[in-house]
Design a protein around this motif. Structure first.
Motif, mmCIF file in Angstrom:
data_model
loop_
_atom_site.group_PDB
_atom_site.id
_atom_site.type_symbol
_atom_site.label_atom_id
_atom_site.label_comp_id
_atom_site.label_asym_id
_atom_site.label_seq_id
_atom_site.Cartn_x
_atom_site.Cartn_y
_atom_site.Cartn_z
ATOM 1 N N ALA A 270 10.018 46.248 3.565
ATOM 2 C CA ALA A 270 9.250 45.005 3.378
ATOM 3 C C ALA A 270 10.020 43.816 3.929
ATOM 4 N N THR A 271 11.318 43.824 3.765
ATOM 5 C CA THR A 271 12.142 42.736 4.285
ATOM 6 C C THR A 271 12.118 42.734 5.804
ATOM 7 N N LEU A 272 12.200 43.936 6.392
ATOM 8 C CA LEU A 272 12.173 44.041 7.849
ATOM 9 C C LEU A 272 10.843 43.596 8.425
ATOM 10 N N SER A 273 9.778 43.806 7.687
ATOM 11 C CA SER A 273 8.448 43.455 8.177
ATOM 12 C C SER A 273 7.922 42.195 7.489
ATOM 13 N N ALA A 274 8.814 41.337 7.000
ATOM 14 C CA ALA A 274 8.429 40.175 6.201
ATOM 15 C C ALA A 274 7.512 39.215 6.948
ATOM 16 N N ALA A 275 7.618 39.171 8.259
ATOM 17 C CA ALA A 275 6.752 38.268 9.019
ATOM 18 C C ALA A 275 5.290 38.697 8.909
ATOM 19 N N ARG A 276 5.074 39.975 8.578
ATOM 20 C CA ARG A 276 3.720 40.515 8.422
ATOM 21 C C ARG A 276 3.555 40.921 6.974
ATOM 22 N N ARG A 277 3.023 40.068 6.154
ATOM 23 C CA ARG A 277 2.921 40.336 4.716
ATOM 24 C C ARG A 277 1.686 41.147 4.336
ATOM 25 N N VAL A 278 0.866 41.483 5.301
ATOM 26 C CA VAL A 278 -0.372 42.187 5.042
ATOM 27 C C VAL A 278 -0.116 43.694 4.905
ATOM 28 N N ILE A 279 -0.913 44.350 4.061
ATOM 29 C CA ILE A 279 -0.901 45.805 3.998
ATOM 30 C C ILE A 279 -2.326 46.292 4.130
ATOM 31 N N PRO A 280 -2.550 47.443 4.687
ATOM 32 C CA PRO A 280 -1.533 48.285 5.299
ATOM 33 C C PRO A 280 -0.961 47.632 6.560
ATOM 34 N N LEU A 281 0.225 48.060 6.896
ATOM 35 C CA LEU A 281 0.906 47.624 8.115
ATOM 36 C C LEU A 281 1.352 48.884 8.832
ATOM 37 N N THR A 282 0.869 49.077 10.044
ATOM 38 C CA THR A 282 1.159 50.284 10.811
ATOM 39 C C THR A 282 2.099 49.953 11.959
ATOM 40 N N ILE A 283 3.150 50.723 12.057
ATOM 41 C CA ILE A 283 4.119 50.567 13.147
ATOM 42 C C ILE A 283 4.126 51.860 13.941
ATOM 43 N N THR A 284 4.023 51.736 15.274
ATOM 44 C CA THR A 284 4.082 52.927 16.116
ATOM 45 C C THR A 284 5.297 52.848 17.031
ATOM 46 N N VAL A 285 5.919 54.005 17.192
ATOM 47 C CA VAL A 285 7.089 54.157 18.052
ATOM 48 C C VAL A 285 6.784 55.322 18.988
ATOM 49 N N ASP A 286 7.023 55.138 20.289
ATOM 50 C CA ASP A 286 6.697 56.210 21.227
ATOM 51 C C ASP A 286 7.778 57.295 21.239
ATOM 52 N N ARG A 287 7.563 58.331 22.017
ATOM 53 C CA ARG A 287 8.468 59.485 22.034
ATOM 54 C C ARG A 287 9.841 59.149 22.607
ATOM 55 N N GLN A 288 9.954 58.020 23.290
ATOM 56 C CA GLN A 288 11.246 57.577 23.811
ATOM 57 C C GLN A 288 11.967 56.656 22.827
ATOM 58 N N GLY A 289 11.378 56.453 21.657
ATOM 59 C CA GLY A 289 12.000 55.624 20.628
ATOM 60 C C GLY A 289 11.729 54.139 20.781
ATOM 61 N N ARG A 290 10.759 53.779 21.614
ATOM 62 C CA ARG A 290 10.433 52.364 21.821
ATOM 63 C C ARG A 290 9.310 51.927 20.881
#
Length: 126
Positions: free
Chosen positions: A84-104
């Motif tokens: 939550a601290t890392l994503s504090a700029a986005r206080r909304v839930i759900p919050l989805t983060i995607t990372v590609d197969r290269q780790g980006r």
């Protein structure tokens, strides 16, 4: 990071990740996670994709009961690592983060996603 079942979780090299911050009391999250669960179930077991739910709740047993009641099959942890601290700029839930197969980092998606949009995240494994 430790999952609710006591097992460790870490990103696997060569795998894409979908990480969703949510809460048991959030109706938007329930619908969103239903779509996420459908995505998980639609992919082969060896698909290079990891899904992780990060519950904002404090009661692990309540989250386990919720997961069982809803039939969600993806791994979940409590927000012990300060997500939550890392994503504090986005206080909304759900919050989805995607990372590609290269780790980006690919996307940070605030709010509930439609079923078609969640299912389209399968493209991360290509």
């Amino acid at each position: 990071m430790t999952l609710l079942d006591g097992n460790p979780w870490a990103p696997k090299p060569g795998h894409a990740q979908i990480i969703v911050r949510w809460a048991t009391w959030c109706g938007f999250c329930r619908r969103h996670n239903t779509h996420l669960n459908a995505l998980v179930r639609s992919l082969p077991a060896d698909a290079p994709l990891q899904v992780l739910g990060v519950a904002g709740d404090r009661d692990a047993e309540a989250v386990r009961r919720h997961m069982d009641r809803e039939g969600f099959a993806f791994p979940v942890t409590l927000d012990q690592a300060g997500f939550a601290t890392l994503s504090a700029a986005r206080r909304v839930i759900p919050l989805t983060i995607t990372v590609d197969r290269q780790g980006r980092l690919r996307e940070i998606i605030p709010g509930e996603m439609a079923e078609a949009d969640v299912m389209a995240l399968a493209a991360l494994v290509r």
